[in-house]
Motif scaffolding. Structure first.
Motif, PDB file in Angstrom:
ATOM      1  N   MET A   1     -15.994  38.246 -39.921  1.00 45.16           N
ATOM      2  CA  MET A   1     -17.132  37.473 -39.483  1.00 45.16           C
ATOM      3  C   MET A   1     -16.630  36.206 -38.784  1.00 45.16           C
ATOM      4  N   SER A   2     -17.195  35.916 -37.642  1.00 45.53           N
ATOM      5  CA  SER A   2     -16.796  34.755 -36.858  1.00 45.53           C
ATOM      6  C   SER A   2     -17.391  33.471 -37.444  1.00 45.53           C
ATOM      7  N   SER A   3     -16.606  32.428 -37.430  1.00 46.27           N
ATOM      8  CA  SER A   3     -17.058  31.133 -37.938  1.00 46.27           C
ATOM      9  C   SER A   3     -17.476  30.249 -36.771  1.00 46.27           C
ATOM     10  N   PRO A   4     -18.508  29.412 -36.945  1.00 43.48           N
ATOM     11  CA  PRO A   4     -18.845  28.468 -35.888  1.00 43.48           C
ATOM     12  C   PRO A   4     -17.727  27.445 -35.658  1.00 43.48           C
ATOM     13  N   CYS A   5     -16.779  27.370 -36.584  1.00 39.63           N
ATOM     14  CA  CYS A   5     -15.636  26.469 -36.427  1.00 39.63           C
ATOM     15  C   CYS A   5     -14.404  27.204 -35.898  1.00 39.63           C
ATOM     16  N   GLY A   6     -14.587  28.442 -35.443  1.00 32.66           N
ATOM     17  CA  GLY A   6     -13.472  29.206 -34.902  1.00 32.66           C
ATOM     18  C   GLY A   6     -12.952  28.586 -33.622  1.00 32.66           C
ATOM     19  N   PRO A   7     -11.670  28.757 -33.351  1.00 30.61           N
ATOM     20  CA  PRO A   7     -11.068  28.140 -32.166  1.00 30.61           C
ATOM     21  C   PRO A   7     -11.680  28.635 -30.855  1.00 30.61           C
ATOM     22  N   GLU A   8     -12.256  29.813 -30.864  1.00 30.10           N
ATOM     23  CA  GLU A   8     -12.866  30.332 -29.639  1.00 30.10           C
ATOM     24  C   GLU A   8     -14.101  29.543 -29.222  1.00 30.10           C
ATOM     25  N   HIS A   9     -14.658  28.756 -30.145  1.00 26.94           N
ATOM     26  CA  HIS A   9     -15.834  27.933 -29.853  1.00 26.94           C
ATOM     27  C   HIS A   9     -15.469  26.482 -29.520  1.00 26.94           C
ATOM     28  N   ALA A  10     -14.205  26.144 -29.631  1.00 32.74           N
ATOM     29  CA  ALA A  10     -13.778  24.747 -29.475  1.00 32.74           C
ATOM     30  C   ALA A  10     -13.363  24.450 -28.037  1.00 32.74           C
ATOM     31  N   PRO A  11     -13.714  23.261 -27.548  1.00 33.35           N
ATOM     32  CA  PRO A  11     -13.197  22.851 -26.248  1.00 33.35           C
ATOM     33  C   PRO A  11     -11.711  22.529 -26.383  1.00 33.35           C
ATOM     34  N   ALA A  12     -10.931  22.898 -25.381  1.00 35.71           N
ATOM     35  CA  ALA A  12      -9.487  22.623 -25.428  1.00 35.71           C
ATOM     36  C   ALA A  12      -9.212  21.142 -25.258  1.00 35.71           C
ATOM     37  N   GLY A  13     -10.048  20.460 -24.480  1.00 37.64           N
ATOM     38  CA  GLY A  13      -9.851  19.037 -24.253  1.00 37.64           C
ATOM     39  C   GLY A  13      -8.674  18.763 -23.335  1.00 37.64           C
ATOM     40  N   ASP A  14      -8.261  17.524 -23.317  1.00 37.69           N
ATOM     41  CA  ASP A  14      -7.152  17.103 -22.463  1.00 37.69           C
ATOM     42  C   ASP A  14      -5.855  17.194 -23.263  1.00 37.69           C
ATOM     43  N   VAL A  15      -5.329  18.396 -23.317  1.00 34.39           N
ATOM     44  CA  VAL A  15      -4.101  18.648 -24.068  1.00 34.39           C
ATOM     45  C   VAL A  15      -2.937  17.879 -23.451  1.00 34.39           C
ATOM     46  N   GLY A  16      -2.923  17.770 -22.133  1.00 34.39           N
ATOM     47  CA  GLY A  16      -1.841  17.046 -21.460  1.00 34.39           C
ATOM     48  C   GLY A  16      -1.770  15.589 -21.876  1.00 34.39           C
ATOM     49  N   ALA A  63      -6.031  16.584 -28.768  1.00 34.27           N
ATOM     50  CA  ALA A  63      -5.195  16.351 -29.955  1.00 34.27           C
ATOM     51  C   ALA A  63      -5.475  17.419 -31.012  1.00 34.27           C
ATOM     52  N   CYS A  64      -6.742  17.767 -31.175  1.00 32.03           N
ATOM     53  CA  CYS A  64      -7.091  18.815 -32.149  1.00 32.03           C
ATOM     54  C   CYS A  64      -6.544  20.171 -31.719  1.00 32.03           C
ATOM     55  N   THR A  65      -6.550  20.437 -30.412  1.00 30.34           N
ATOM     56  CA  THR A  65      -5.969  21.686 -29.907  1.00 30.34           C
ATOM     57  C   THR A  65      -4.472  21.716 -30.192  1.00 30.34           C
ATOM     58  N   VAL A  66      -3.798  20.603 -29.974  1.00 31.66           N
ATOM     59  CA  VAL A  66      -2.359  20.522 -30.239  1.00 31.66           C
ATOM     60  C   VAL A  66      -2.092  20.721 -31.731  1.00 31.66           C
ATOM     61  N   ILE A  67      -2.880  20.075 -32.580  1.00 29.54           N
ATOM     62  CA  ILE A  67      -2.718  20.251 -34.034  1.00 29.54           C
ATOM     63  C   ILE A  67      -2.899  21.719 -34.403  1.00 29.54           C
ATOM     64  N   TYR A  68      -3.915  22.361 -33.834  1.00 29.27           N
ATOM     65  CA  TYR A  68      -4.154  23.779 -34.101  1.00 29.27           C
ATOM     66  C   TYR A  68      -2.941  24.613 -33.681  1.00 29.27           C
ATOM     67  N   MET A  69      -2.437  24.357 -32.483  1.00 34.59           N
ATOM     68  CA  MET A  69      -1.291  25.125 -31.985  1.00 34.59           C
ATOM     69  C   MET A  69      -0.048  24.890 -32.841  1.00 34.59           C
TER      70      MET A  69
END
Length: 178
Positions: A1-16, A63-69
């Motif tokens: 079951m997919s979560s609303p907090c799944g990474p596929e729903h998150a904006p990547a943001g400014d990872v650079g 920053a959250c994308t980087v933490i996830y990665m």
């Protein structure tokens, strides 16, 4: 079951931008410091101010994308040795943050631990956090410290001071080329 907090729903943001901040801090730690903490903070504040309100939000998401990665890389590395990433990483980072009271206020440590657990279990740390409201000013330094501590942990495991930032940079280039 997919979560609303799944990474596929998150904006990547400014990872650079997030990665640039992390790399800058790592270099200040690893190299002989030529700037004082106050000078470094002034440069960080100036950079954040130049981003504007939407730029800051993008950098938070980055920053959250980087933490996830970082946590996904650590999860795979620890699983290869039969260990759990949450068990191996979270207590260490929490203990380190507790020794940083000027940068990380004690009351935000549970939030940062929650971000790590969320990312370690495959959820977007940014979406997990946003379900409790907007980011607070008191969470900005701890968020940066969390990403920095993860990068440094990865660099120590890889025995390479640039491994964590290079890994994210290579992932960004492969996405852009693909």
């Amino acid at each position: 079951m997919s979560s609303p907090c799944g990474p596929e729903h998150a904006p990547a943001g400014d990872v650079g931008a997030a990665l640039m901040m992390i790399d800058s801090r790592l270099k200040a730690i690893y190299d002989d410091k030529t700037r004082t903490d106050a000078e470094e903070q002034a440069l960080t504040d100036q950079f954040a101010a130049s981003l504007g309100p939407t730029g800051v939000d993008d950098m938070l998401d980055g920053a959250c994308t980087v933490i996830y990665m970082f946590m996904q890389w650590l999860r795979m590395a620890y699983e290869d040795h039969g260990k759990d990433v949450v068990e191996c990483v979270v207590p260490n980072l929490v203990a380190t943050m507790r020794r940083m009271p000027r940068s990380v206020r004690p009351e935000v440590i549970p939030t940062m631990a929650g971000l790590l657990v969320a990312a370690g279990t495959g959820l977007s740390p940014g979406l997990w956090r946003k379900q409790y409201g907007y980011w607070t000013k008191d969470e900005m330094n701890p968020l940066e410290a969390t990403a920095l501590l993860l990068a440094e942990h990865i660099n120590r495991l890889a025995d390479d001071r640039d491994f964590a930032t290079r890994m994210i940079t290579e992932a960004l280039f492969s996405v852009e080329e693909g």
